[in-house]
Scaffold this motif. Sequence first.
Motif, PDB file in Angstrom:
ATOM      1  N   VAL A  35       0.843  -1.199   0.000  1.00 13.90           N
ATOM      2  CA  VAL A  35       0.000   0.000   0.000  1.00 13.90           C
ATOM      3  C   VAL A  35       0.877   1.247   0.000  1.00 13.90           C
ATOM      4  O   VAL A  35       0.657   2.185  -0.778  1.00 13.90           O
ATOM      5  CB  VAL A  35      -0.951   0.016   1.216  1.00 13.90           C
ATOM      6  N   LEU A  36       1.866   1.265   0.873  1.00 15.64           N
ATOM      7  CA  LEU A  36       2.754   2.427   0.938  1.00 15.64           C
ATOM      8  C   LEU A  36       3.489   2.641  -0.379  1.00 15.64           C
ATOM      9  O   LEU A  36       3.632   3.786  -0.843  1.00 15.64           O
ATOM     10  CB  LEU A  36       3.731   2.271   2.100  1.00 15.64           C
ATOM     11  N   LEU A  37       3.939   1.552  -1.005  1.00 18.05           N
ATOM     12  CA  LEU A  37       4.611   1.655  -2.303  1.00 18.05           C
ATOM     13  C   LEU A  37       3.647   2.145  -3.390  1.00 18.05           C
ATOM     14  O   LEU A  37       4.020   2.980  -4.222  1.00 18.05           O
ATOM     15  CB  LEU A  37       5.228   0.313  -2.691  1.00 18.05           C
ATOM     16  N   ALA A  38       2.424   1.639  -3.380  1.00 18.38           N
ATOM     17  CA  ALA A  38       1.432   2.083  -4.364  1.00 18.38           C
ATOM     18  C   ALA A  38       1.107   3.562  -4.193  1.00 18.38           C
ATOM     19  O   ALA A  38       0.995   4.301  -5.179  1.00 18.38           O
ATOM     20  CB  ALA A  38       0.157   1.240  -4.261  1.00 18.38           C
ATOM     21  N   LEU A  39       0.999   4.006  -2.944  1.00 18.77           N
ATOM     22  CA  LEU A  39       0.724   5.430  -2.707  1.00 18.77           C
ATOM     23  C   LEU A  39       1.908   6.303  -3.110  1.00 18.77           C
ATOM     24  O   LEU A  39       1.722   7.393  -3.660  1.00 18.77           O
ATOM     25  CB  LEU A  39       0.335   5.656  -1.245  1.00 18.77           C
ATOM     26  N   ALA A  40       3.116   5.823  -2.870  1.00 20.61           N
ATOM     27  CA  ALA A  40       4.306   6.559  -3.321  1.00 20.61           C
ATOM     28  C   ALA A  40       4.332   6.642  -4.842  1.00 20.61           C
ATOM     29  O   ALA A  40       4.641   7.698  -5.412  1.00 20.61           O
ATOM     30  CB  ALA A  40       5.576   5.884  -2.791  1.00 20.61           C
ATOM     31  N   ALA A  41       3.979   5.549  -5.513  1.00 23.52           N
ATOM     32  CA  ALA A  41       3.918   5.544  -6.972  1.00 23.52           C
ATOM     33  C   ALA A  41       2.813   6.477  -7.466  1.00 23.52           C
ATOM     34  O   ALA A  41       2.953   7.132  -8.505  1.00 23.52           O
ATOM     35  CB  ALA A  41       3.711   4.130  -7.501  1.00 23.52           C
ATOM     36  N   ALA A  42       1.717   6.557  -6.716  1.00 24.16           N
ATOM     37  CA  ALA A  42       0.621   7.454  -7.097  1.00 24.16           C
ATOM     38  C   ALA A  42       1.075   8.904  -7.075  1.00 24.16           C
ATOM     39  O   ALA A  42       0.664   9.708  -7.921  1.00 24.16           O
ATOM     40  CB  ALA A  42      -0.574   7.255  -6.170  1.00 24.16           C
ATOM     41  N   VAL A  43       1.944   9.237  -6.136  1.00 26.10           N
ATOM     42  CA  VAL A  43       2.443  10.605  -6.015  1.00 26.10           C
ATOM     43  C   VAL A  43       3.539  10.891  -7.045  1.00 26.10           C
ATOM     44  O   VAL A  43       3.597  11.987  -7.614  1.00 26.10           O
ATOM     45  CB  VAL A  43       2.963  10.861  -4.576  1.00 26.10           C
ATOM     46  N   THR A  44       4.393   9.905  -7.285  1.00 28.57           N
ATOM     47  CA  THR A  44       5.568  10.155  -8.125  1.00 28.57           C
ATOM     48  C   THR A  44       5.432   9.718  -9.581  1.00 28.57           C
ATOM     49  O   THR A  44       6.087  10.288 -10.452  1.00 28.57           O
ATOM     50  CB  THR A  44       6.811   9.450  -7.539  1.00 28.57           C
ATOM     51  N   VAL A  45       4.585   8.721  -9.852  1.00 23.23           N
ATOM     52  CA  VAL A  45       4.492   8.172 -11.209  1.00 23.23           C
ATOM     53  C   VAL A  45       3.151   8.518 -11.852  1.00 23.23           C
ATOM     54  O   VAL A  45       3.104   9.174 -12.886  1.00 23.23           O
ATOM     55  CB  VAL A  45       4.704   6.633 -11.197  1.00 23.23           C
ATOM     56  N   SER A  46       2.073   8.035 -11.253  1.00 24.77           N
ATOM     57  CA  SER A  46       0.737   8.249 -11.806  1.00 24.77           C
ATOM     58  C   SER A  46      -0.298   8.071 -10.705  1.00 24.77           C
ATOM     59  O   SER A  46      -0.212   7.127  -9.917  1.00 24.77           O
ATOM     60  CB  SER A  46       0.464   7.251 -12.935  1.00 24.77           C
ATOM     61  N   ALA A  47      -1.281   8.929 -10.692  1.00 21.74           N
ATOM     62  CA  ALA A  47      -2.351   8.849  -9.691  1.00 21.74           C
ATOM     63  C   ALA A  47      -3.122   7.535  -9.787  1.00 21.74           C
ATOM     64  O   ALA A  47      -3.751   7.112  -8.817  1.00 21.74           O
ATOM     65  CB  ALA A  47      -3.303  10.030  -9.844  1.00 21.74           C
ATOM     66  N   TRP A  48      -3.062   6.864 -10.915  1.00 23.25           N
ATOM     67  CA  TRP A  48      -3.745   5.585 -11.093  1.00 23.25           C
ATOM     68  C   TRP A  48      -3.264   4.540 -10.088  1.00 23.25           C
ATOM     69  O   TRP A  48      -4.002   3.610  -9.766  1.00 23.25           O
ATOM     70  CB  TRP A  48      -3.570   5.064 -12.518  1.00 23.25           C
ATOM     71  N   TRP A  49      -2.031   4.663  -9.610  1.00 25.79           N
ATOM     72  CA  TRP A  49      -1.509   3.708  -8.629  1.00 25.79           C
ATOM     73  C   TRP A  49      -2.324   3.716  -7.342  1.00 25.79           C
ATOM     74  O   TRP A  49      -2.364   2.716  -6.622  1.00 25.79           O
ATOM     75  CB  TRP A  49      -0.036   3.991  -8.313  1.00 25.79           C
ATOM     76  N   ALA A  50      -2.994   4.822  -7.054  1.00 23.96           N
ATOM     77  CA  ALA A  50      -3.823   4.898  -5.839  1.00 23.96           C
ATOM     78  C   ALA A  50      -4.962   3.876  -5.888  1.00 23.96           C
ATOM     79  O   ALA A  50      -5.405   3.381  -4.849  1.00 23.96           O
ATOM     80  CB  ALA A  50      -4.373   6.300  -5.661  1.00 23.96           C
TER      81      ALA A  50
END
Length: 113
Positions: A35-50
């Motif tokens: 979850v933490l990695l997905a949220l970090a990816a949502a912030v840095t890569v794409s909001a879709w990761w959220a």
Amino acid sequence: MVPRLASFDEFWPYYVAQHSRVSTRRLHFAGTTMVLLALAAAVTVSAWWALAAPVVGYGPAWIGHFFFEKNRPATFTYPLWSLRGDFRMYGLMLSGRMRPEIERALKAYPAGG
């Protein structure tokens, strides 16, 4: 049947007892990490990761409950307290301080809740 719990302080020992097996706790730890990695990816890569966060978090946790712990996830009854409990357990596991919590909880809920 556990009576309705009125506060997070009452809920915490129940929550911990629901995670008495190490396999369940490890699956929760893995899910929370993802979850933490997905949220970090949502912030840095794409909001879709959220959108992946709930799936990667609850998937492993529920596998632990249904297949190892053989109980009903507390999320179904106490969703916000369960989320708070997940992160508290994650921090305690990360710091190596979860064992005393388990021992205390199993005194209050000997059958695992």
